[in-house]
Design a protein around this motif. Structure first.
Motif, short mmCIF file in Angstrom:
data_model
loop_
_atom_site.label_atom_id
_atom_site.label_comp_id
_atom_site.label_asym_id
_atom_site.label_seq_id
_atom_site.Cartn_x
_atom_site.Cartn_y
_atom_site.Cartn_z
N VAL A 1 -16.15 -6.75 -1.20
CA VAL A 1 -16.20 -6.67 0.25
C VAL A 1 -14.84 -7.07 0.81
O VAL A 1 -14.17 -7.96 0.28
CB VAL A 1 -17.31 -7.60 0.82
N ILE A 2 -14.45 -6.41 1.89
CA ILE A 2 -13.26 -6.79 2.66
C ILE A 2 -13.75 -7.27 4.02
O ILE A 2 -14.53 -6.57 4.68
CB ILE A 2 -12.31 -5.59 2.83
N ILE B 1 -20.71 -13.28 -3.68
CA ILE B 1 -19.93 -12.09 -3.34
C ILE B 1 -18.44 -12.40 -3.44
O ILE B 1 -17.95 -13.35 -2.82
CB ILE B 1 -20.27 -11.62 -1.91
N ASP B 2 -17.72 -11.58 -4.21
CA ASP B 2 -16.26 -11.63 -4.20
C ASP B 2 -15.77 -10.91 -2.95
O ASP B 2 -16.34 -9.89 -2.55
CB ASP B 2 -15.67 -10.91 -5.42
N PHE B 3 -14.70 -11.41 -2.33
CA PHE B 3 -14.24 -10.70 -1.14
C PHE B 3 -12.75 -10.92 -0.88
O PHE B 3 -12.16 -11.92 -1.29
CB PHE B 3 -15.05 -11.12 0.09
N VAL B 4 -12.19 -9.94 -0.20
CA VAL B 4 -10.86 -10.05 0.39
C VAL B 4 -11.06 -10.51 1.83
O VAL B 4 -11.91 -9.98 2.54
CB VAL B 4 -10.12 -8.71 0.38
N PHE B 5 -10.30 -11.50 2.27
CA PHE B 5 -10.29 -11.86 3.69
C PHE B 5 -8.95 -11.44 4.26
O PHE B 5 -7.90 -11.65 3.66
CB PHE B 5 -10.58 -13.35 3.91
N THR B 6 -9.00 -10.81 5.41
CA THR B 6 -7.79 -10.29 6.03
C THR B 6 -7.84 -10.49 7.54
O THR B 6 -8.85 -10.19 8.18
CB THR B 6 -7.60 -8.79 5.71
N GLN C 1 -6.58 -16.41 -4.65
CA GLN C 1 -5.18 -16.02 -4.45
C GLN C 1 -4.95 -15.73 -2.99
O GLN C 1 -5.82 -15.19 -2.30
CB GLN C 1 -4.82 -14.82 -5.32
N ILE C 2 -3.77 -16.12 -2.51
CA ILE C 2 -3.55 -16.13 -1.07
C ILE C 2 -2.11 -15.76 -0.76
O ILE C 2 -1.20 -16.01 -1.55
CB ILE C 2 -3.90 -17.53 -0.50
N ALA C 3 -1.93 -15.14 0.41
CA ALA C 3 -0.60 -14.76 0.87
C ALA C 3 0.20 -15.98 1.29
O ALA C 3 -0.33 -17.09 1.43
CB ALA C 3 -0.72 -13.76 2.02
N GLY D 1 -6.15 -12.97 1.61
CA GLY D 1 -6.34 -13.47 0.26
C GLY D 1 -7.53 -12.80 -0.41
O GLY D 1 -8.23 -11.98 0.18
N PHE D 2 -7.73 -13.17 -1.66
CA PHE D 2 -8.84 -12.65 -2.45
C PHE D 2 -9.47 -13.81 -3.19
O PHE D 2 -8.77 -14.62 -3.81
CB PHE D 2 -8.34 -11.59 -3.43
N VAL D 3 -10.79 -13.91 -3.11
CA VAL D 3 -11.49 -15.02 -3.77
C VAL D 3 -12.66 -14.47 -4.57
O VAL D 3 -13.39 -13.58 -4.12
CB VAL D 3 -11.95 -16.08 -2.73
N ARG D 4 -12.78 -14.98 -5.78
CA ARG D 4 -13.90 -14.61 -6.66
C ARG D 4 -14.99 -15.67 -6.54
O ARG D 4 -14.71 -16.88 -6.61
CB ARG D 4 -13.43 -14.48 -8.10
N SER D 5 -16.22 -15.22 -6.40
CA SER D 5 -17.33 -16.14 -6.22
C SER D 5 -17.74 -16.74 -7.55
O SER D 5 -18.46 -16.13 -8.33
CB SER D 5 -18.52 -15.41 -5.57
N ASN D 6 -17.25 -17.94 -7.81
CA ASN D 6 -17.70 -18.71 -8.97
C ASN D 6 -17.82 -20.16 -8.53
O ASN D 6 -17.52 -20.50 -7.37
CB ASN D 6 -16.75 -18.54 -10.16
#
Length: 268
Positions: free
Chosen positions: A2-3, A99-104, A125-127, A148-153
């Protein structure tokens, strides 16, 4: 996958930042297929109504007793703080759903699919505004919470909860400043969080723009103060991108194209 981006009324009207954001997906290289993964989270009813008119995936995020309708919240005002921390709370709840997601942020234009350039071995990971050249260096890379992008763990969920809870230890700070405070704390090592900083060659901003549009993925309207400044900047960025992407391949692959960030009129 998801973005997620968030808006209020001030960011969502004809000719707004949201229109430029969506336009970049349709004019980007391989980004059209990402539109179906994009969820626009609206913080007020008017923003939600506009979202529904321009995009199929809208989510109304309400805050009891608070209305974010109106002009853009002044940076670090009480309304601004409520908005950014409400967003952080929402991100944390999404991670708890697995849910893994990109936040923008919505004041970012997308040139191409960023997923091939994300690190496979990172939980989070983040800008950054200014990149030092080392993606594992957390102290001197000034992290930017807008992309950034975060994996749900479990590690990421615990970190986001810690990040959100840390607002109480740093009153008056927004989420990005709090992140840059807690990134050096031992808690990250204790939970084994794997963090990477995204380089500005692929994930640039007006503060440190992309040098080569052959590889650039996103451009953030950093160093731009105010809505008009951001709209002017992103309009110029999109014009340059369209000129570049419509040029013959031999022109794009040469050094003849020069990015002109000074056209944005923002501080650099």
């Amino acid at each position: 996958m998801v973005i997620i981006t968030t808006i209020n009324e001030a960011w969502a009207e004809p000719g707004s930042i949201l229109d430029l954001f969506l336009e970049s997906f349709w004019s980007g290289d391989g980004t059209q297929e990402l539109v179906r993964h994009l969820v626009i989270v609206s913080l007020d009813q008017k923003a939600h109504q506009y979202c529904q008119a321009v995009h199929p995936h809208c989510y109304a995020l309400t805050t009891p007793g608070v209305s974010f309708t109106g002009t853009p919240a002044t940076f670090k005002s009480d309304e601004f703080m409520l908005m950014v921390w409400r967003r952080m709370e929402f991100y944390t709840s999404v991670l708890k759903l697995g849910i893994d997601f990109v936040f923008t942020d919505v004041d970012i234009v997308w040139f191409r699919n960023p997923f091939p350039h994300f690190h496979e071995d990172a939980d989070f990971q983040i800008a950054c505004d200014i990149y030092t050249g080392d993606d594992s260096e957390l102290h001197y890379n000034s992290m930017n919470g807008g992309f950034g992008f975060v994996r749900s763990n479990d590690r990421a969920r615990r970190f986001f909860q810690h990040w959100y809870d840390s607002r109480e230890r740093f009153p008056g700070m927004h989420e990005q400043d709090v992140l840059n405070k807690i990134k050096d704390e031992p808690f990250l090592d204790e939970i084994g969080l794997r963090v990477k900083v995204l380089d500005t060659d692929h994930f640039g901003g007006i503060c440190q723009p992309i040098k080569d549009l052959n590889v650039g993925c996103t451009m953030h309207a950093t160093c731009c103060i105010g809505m008009e400044s951001k709209i002017r900047a992103l309009t110029a960025v999109l014009q340059d991108w369209k000129h570049f992407s419509s040029s013959p391949p031999e022109s794009r692959n040469s050094t003849s194209f020069v990015w002109k960030p000074e056209r944005t009129g923002c501080w650099m």
